[in-house]
Design an enzyme around this catalytic site. Sequence first.
Site, PDB file in Angstrom:
ATOM      1  N   ARG A  51       0.841  -1.200   0.000  1.00 21.19           N
ATOM      2  CA  ARG A  51       0.000   0.000   0.000  1.00 21.19           C
ATOM      3  C   ARG A  51       0.871   1.243   0.000  1.00 21.19           C
ATOM      4  O   ARG A  51       2.038   1.193   0.364  1.00 21.19           O
ATOM      5  CB  ARG A  51      -0.835   0.051   1.283  1.00 21.19           C
ATOM      6  CG  ARG A  51      -1.528  -1.221   1.610  1.00 21.19           C
ATOM      7  CD  ARG A  51      -2.052  -1.150   3.039  1.00 21.19           C
ATOM      8  NE  ARG A  51      -2.462  -2.486   3.473  1.00 21.19           N
ATOM      9  CZ  ARG A  51      -2.979  -2.757   4.660  1.00 21.19           C
ATOM     10  NH1 ARG A  51      -3.150  -1.789   5.546  1.00 21.19           N
ATOM     11  NH2 ARG A  51      -3.320  -3.987   4.971  1.00 21.19           N
ATOM     12  N   ASP A  53       0.209   5.451   1.385  1.00 23.98           N
ATOM     13  CA  ASP A  53      -0.739   6.284   2.136  1.00 23.98           C
ATOM     14  C   ASP A  53      -1.275   7.453   1.322  1.00 23.98           C
ATOM     15  O   ASP A  53      -0.815   7.715   0.217  1.00 23.98           O
ATOM     16  CB  ASP A  53      -0.042   6.844   3.385  1.00 23.98           C
ATOM     17  CG  ASP A  53      -0.026   5.829   4.510  1.00 23.98           C
ATOM     18  OD1 ASP A  53      -0.715   4.801   4.379  1.00 23.98           O
ATOM     19  OD2 ASP A  53       0.674   6.074   5.506  1.00 23.98           O
ATOM     20  N   ARG A 198       8.951   7.589   6.176  1.00 26.67           N
ATOM     21  CA  ARG A 198       8.662   8.943   6.638  1.00 26.67           C
ATOM     22  C   ARG A 198       9.241   9.212   8.030  1.00 26.67           C
ATOM     23  O   ARG A 198       9.680  10.338   8.316  1.00 26.67           O
ATOM     24  CB  ARG A 198       7.150   9.189   6.623  1.00 26.67           C
ATOM     25  CG  ARG A 198       6.612   9.281   5.191  1.00 26.67           C
ATOM     26  CD  ARG A 198       5.128   9.031   5.097  1.00 26.67           C
ATOM     27  NE  ARG A 198       4.366  10.045   5.785  1.00 26.67           N
ATOM     28  CZ  ARG A 198       3.034  10.027   5.912  1.00 26.67           C
ATOM     29  NH1 ARG A 198       2.336   9.027   5.376  1.00 26.67           N
ATOM     30  NH2 ARG A 198       2.412  10.965   6.553  1.00 26.67           N
TER      31      ARG A 198
END
Lengths: 246, 246
Positions: A51, A53, A198
């Site tokens: 995935r 975000d 991140r």
Amino acid sequence: MPRVKCTLSYDGTHFSGYQVQPSSRTVQYEFERALAKLHKGQHIQTRSSGRTDAGVHAVAQISHFDTPIDIPRDKWPIALNGILPEDIAVKDVEPVADDFDARYDAVTKEYRYRVYTGKHPDVFRRNYTYHLPGLLDEEAMKQAASLLLGEHDFTAFCSPKTNVKDKVRTLYEIDIYKQGDEWHFRYVGSGFLYQMVRILTGTILEVGKQKRSPENMTELLKDKKRHLAGPTVSGQGLYLWEVNYS
Amino acid sequence: MPRVKCTLSYDGTHFSGYQVQPSSRTVQYEFERALAKLHKGQHIQTRSSGRTDAGVHAVAQISHFDTPIDIPRDKWPIALNGILPEDIAVKDVEPVADDFDARYDAVTKEYRYRVYTGKHPDVFRRNYTYHLPGLLDEEAMKQAASLLLGEHDFTAFCSPKTNVKDKVRTLYEIDIYKQGDEWHFRYVGSGFLYQMVRILTGTILEVGKQKRSPENMTELLKDKKRHLAGPTVSGQGLYLWEVNYS
């Protein structure tokens, strides 16, 4: 049914992320909707390498799906790009073995993160970079990165919301380099935990701002405490760049 | 009231153009709304070097306005950028003479146009370039450009919708160069008619595709017939780059 491996790029700005979820615009939803149109309404289940975000981009996300349609390789992107919304584009669709799995067969992944350091906001890069004005200490950031390389338990650099139990991953490469008024962070690893790139970037940037020492990385890896690491920097600077298969 | 000259950039993607018009989101409307907030509700009339159309960007649009507020030059952009929507950013606000006029005092303007020539759509450049896949004949385009330089009546390269009567303008420079998989067109002129840069580019691109000869430019300038020139290429590839004052 024959299986194909599909390389797709997307501008994550107007998506709630990759994976299908109720009442949100997602990449997977739009991708499967386009596939259904091409297959006369038949639902085609896709499976991706992972995935991304909300706001996160992909230069090359990999998915696989099974299809009864026989289209030449160079015509697939044209057929799909004619149906897809303009913030998703298929780059390649190639035939693969029936047991190819976009997720489990991935050997390494590469992510990149872009930080724009100019004084004033840049309207053209607001959705594509993280804006952090000012100087960064290159030597210190590179030293911090070197301490993160290799196999470690990355619990300190992972969102507590993750469901994954095994938080051991291997980071093969971290390159940090300046390009004009941007810093680029390039990560190659065996796999990445939820928000890991991140949080790694947010922590290295604090080293670059001399708010924490490079050596602090070793302590973070050892102590495994998320709240001691740096902030989760914003999604719009992040790019899934490449997924490699053996 | 003291007068200031303001340099602002904007991403034209989500604007119906620069100039205020009813029930549309425009740059001028948002800019004056931000100025009103800064002036405790007082309406501040601005005047710009010119309009830009829907989708068209500005790296440096120039406006002037009169203001009773005394803010140091380096603090103006910070104050305004904190209020403006993120697709507009003020780069500079400098004091000028009371009779400075952003529109009438402009001596030359520079526009740039970006053409992306890759085979497949690029999701990250869809709002910032015109997509025209394939090769372009550089020599022919440069020859066409050279015939357009100088003072001419540009009626053939101007939308028939324009209200302006005098269609004589001077083109000082046209640079055409390749940068990676993009072609950039750079125009410097005394002023530009409605859609002039987009029609000039559309016509030169037809020369690049060998659909018309470079020499055709001389005929178009002479015959002054819009329908004989090339298409008005899309706004998203166009940038107001610079406005020069004496």
